[in-house]
Design an enzyme around this catalytic site. Structure first.
Site, PDB file in Angstrom:
ATOM      1  N   TYR A 100      -9.861  -3.943  16.646  1.00  0.00           N
ATOM      2  CA  TYR A 100      -8.510  -4.018  17.201  1.00  0.00           C
ATOM      3  C   TYR A 100      -7.447  -3.873  16.114  1.00  0.00           C
ATOM      4  CZ  TYR A 100      -4.929  -5.778  20.460  1.00  0.00           C
ATOM      5  OH  TYR A 100      -3.839  -5.914  21.286  1.00  0.00           O
ATOM      6  N   SER A 195     -16.279  -5.835  17.127  1.00  0.00           N
ATOM      7  CA  SER A 195     -15.174  -6.458  17.841  1.00  0.00           C
ATOM      8  C   SER A 195     -14.672  -5.532  18.950  1.00  0.00           C
ATOM      9  CB  SER A 195     -14.070  -6.837  16.845  1.00  0.00           C
ATOM     10  OG  SER A 195     -13.113  -7.642  17.467  1.00  0.00           O
ATOM     11  N   GLN A 196     -13.413  -5.071  18.900  1.00  0.00           N
ATOM     12  CA  GLN A 196     -12.979  -4.098  19.899  1.00  0.00           C
ATOM     13  C   GLN A 196     -13.921  -2.904  19.918  1.00  0.00           C
ATOM     14  OE1 GLN A 196      -8.776  -2.182  20.799  1.00  0.00           O
ATOM     15  NE2 GLN A 196      -9.735  -1.108  19.082  1.00  0.00           N
ATOM     16  N   ASP A 281     -17.025 -18.143  16.247  1.00  0.00           N
ATOM     17  CA  ASP A 281     -16.085 -17.044  16.469  1.00  0.00           C
ATOM     18  C   ASP A 281     -15.043 -17.468  17.496  1.00  0.00           C
ATOM     19  OD1 ASP A 281     -14.783 -14.662  16.939  1.00  0.00           O
ATOM     20  OD2 ASP A 281     -16.612 -13.462  17.096  1.00  0.00           O
ATOM     21  N   HIS A 311     -15.412 -14.757  13.144  1.00  0.00           N
ATOM     22  CA  HIS A 311     -15.420 -13.414  13.699  1.00  0.00           C
ATOM     23  C   HIS A 311     -15.941 -12.358  12.726  1.00  0.00           C
ATOM     24  CE1 HIS A 311     -14.511 -10.494  16.713  1.00  0.00           C
ATOM     25  NE2 HIS A 311     -13.634  -9.854  15.962  1.00  0.00           N
TER      26      HIS A 311
END
Length: 331
Positions: A100, A195-196, A281, A311
């Protein structure tokens, strides 16, 4: 997304034994498949218009090409195509999606997969690239009603206009572009992201039926309703703040998000998968990741769990695990 101090979520999510058994009921629209079939059919009315330009870089062990192709709505999407220098045969290709706020950066920065002997397509995310790293170069041409800062609430009142409809469509088109690149084994396409990028990876896993492997790391965009309850930070916080103002839009928003939930894509996946999750996370809480992992359709799946990490997850350890795992699944 890069981990920060507030990303740590110690002991506030489920224990590992409970995570492994976590199979929540996640809302799924009755027309989910029709929506995505129609969305991709619309995208396919645009010629792929693939452009591939060799670049001169400072790197000696890899060849880098500047790539662009037509994504959602025919918009130009940019990527770097990297492969080992001096290798002529067709190679398995890893299509990688970005976390992201990040962009594809500079030519040659993403060296790992080419260094491991793979072809690699590193795909920009439309409209992003100015939060960390070295920038992106792909615009998002669509307008939007008022939103919370960031990307999570752009067009969120209708799945037809939601930002991630365009992003996920771009990602599927990136797989088409990868198969059209010179020097790629079209039968050996893997997708990967953190992640994203992991959430986008899951979307592609559910929308493209003939991948060789799927590797979502600490994936975002999974089990939205749980994430809004337990994540105290952005990007899910963008949706929370939006709903704190738009107090009567929650059902409409959650209905839109159900078309983009990684759990629903996981149910439709067909390729082997290696996930990762991190026990502390706070951005992508482990219960949201395990909701997708436990719903993931194929039996050939595994998850690396980093109990004491936020994360950032496994970082280099996970990258090495991915490389060994993928190398065992390709020619």
């Amino acid at each position: 997304m890069h981990a920060q101090q507030e990303d740590i979520l110690p002991l506030s999510d489920l224990a590992l034994a409970d995570l492994r058994a976590f199979r929540p009921t996640v809302r799924e629209p009755a027309d989910f498949d029709d929506f995505w079939s129609r969305t991709l059919a619309e995208a396919n009315t645009h010629d792929l218009s693939l452009r591939v330009d060799a670049l001169a870089t400072v790197y000696r062990t890899i060849d880098v090409h500047d790539v662009s192709f037509a994504g959602s709505g025919g918009d130009r999407i940019n990527a770097w195509y990297t492969r080992p220098a001096g290798v002529d045969q067709d190679l398995p290709v890893v299509v990688e999606f970005i976390g992201y706020g990040g962009g594809r950066g500079l030519a040659g920065q993403a060296l790992h997969w080419a260094s491991a002997g793979f072809a690699h397509l590193y795909v920009d995310t439309r409209g992003q690239g100015m939060s960390w790293g070295d920038g992106g170069s792909t615009a998002d041409t669509a307008g939007s009603e008022p939103t919370s800062p960031g990307f999570m609430t752009r067009g969120i009142l209708d799945p037809e206009t939601y930002y991630y409809r365009r992003v996920f469509t771009d990602a599927v088109r990136a797989v088409h572009a990868a198969r059209a690149l010179p020097g790629v084994d079209v039968d050996q396409v893997a997708v990967q992201g953190i992640s994203q990028g992991g959430g986008i990876t899951l979307a592609v896993a559910g929308l493209v039926p003939d991948l060789v492997a799927v590797m979502p790391d600490v994936p975002f965009l999974c089990h939205f309703e749980r994430a809004l309850d337990v994540s105290a930070t952005d990007p899910y916080g963008e949706i929370t703040r939006y709903l704190a103002v738009n107090r009567h839009s929650d059902e409409q928003v959650l209905s839109t998000l159900s078309y983009f939930d990684g759990v629903n894509f996981a149910k439709r996946a067909t390729a082997p998968a290696l996930f990762s999750a991190a026990g502390m996370d706070g951005i992508c809480p482990p219960s949201t990741v395990f909701a997708a992992f436990n719903a993931y359709r194929p039996d050939d799946k595994a998850i690396e769990f980093y109990r004491y990490n936020g994360h950032e997850g496994g970082t280099g350890h996970q990258r090495e695990a991915q490389t060994r795992w993928l190398s065992a699944r390709v020619r």
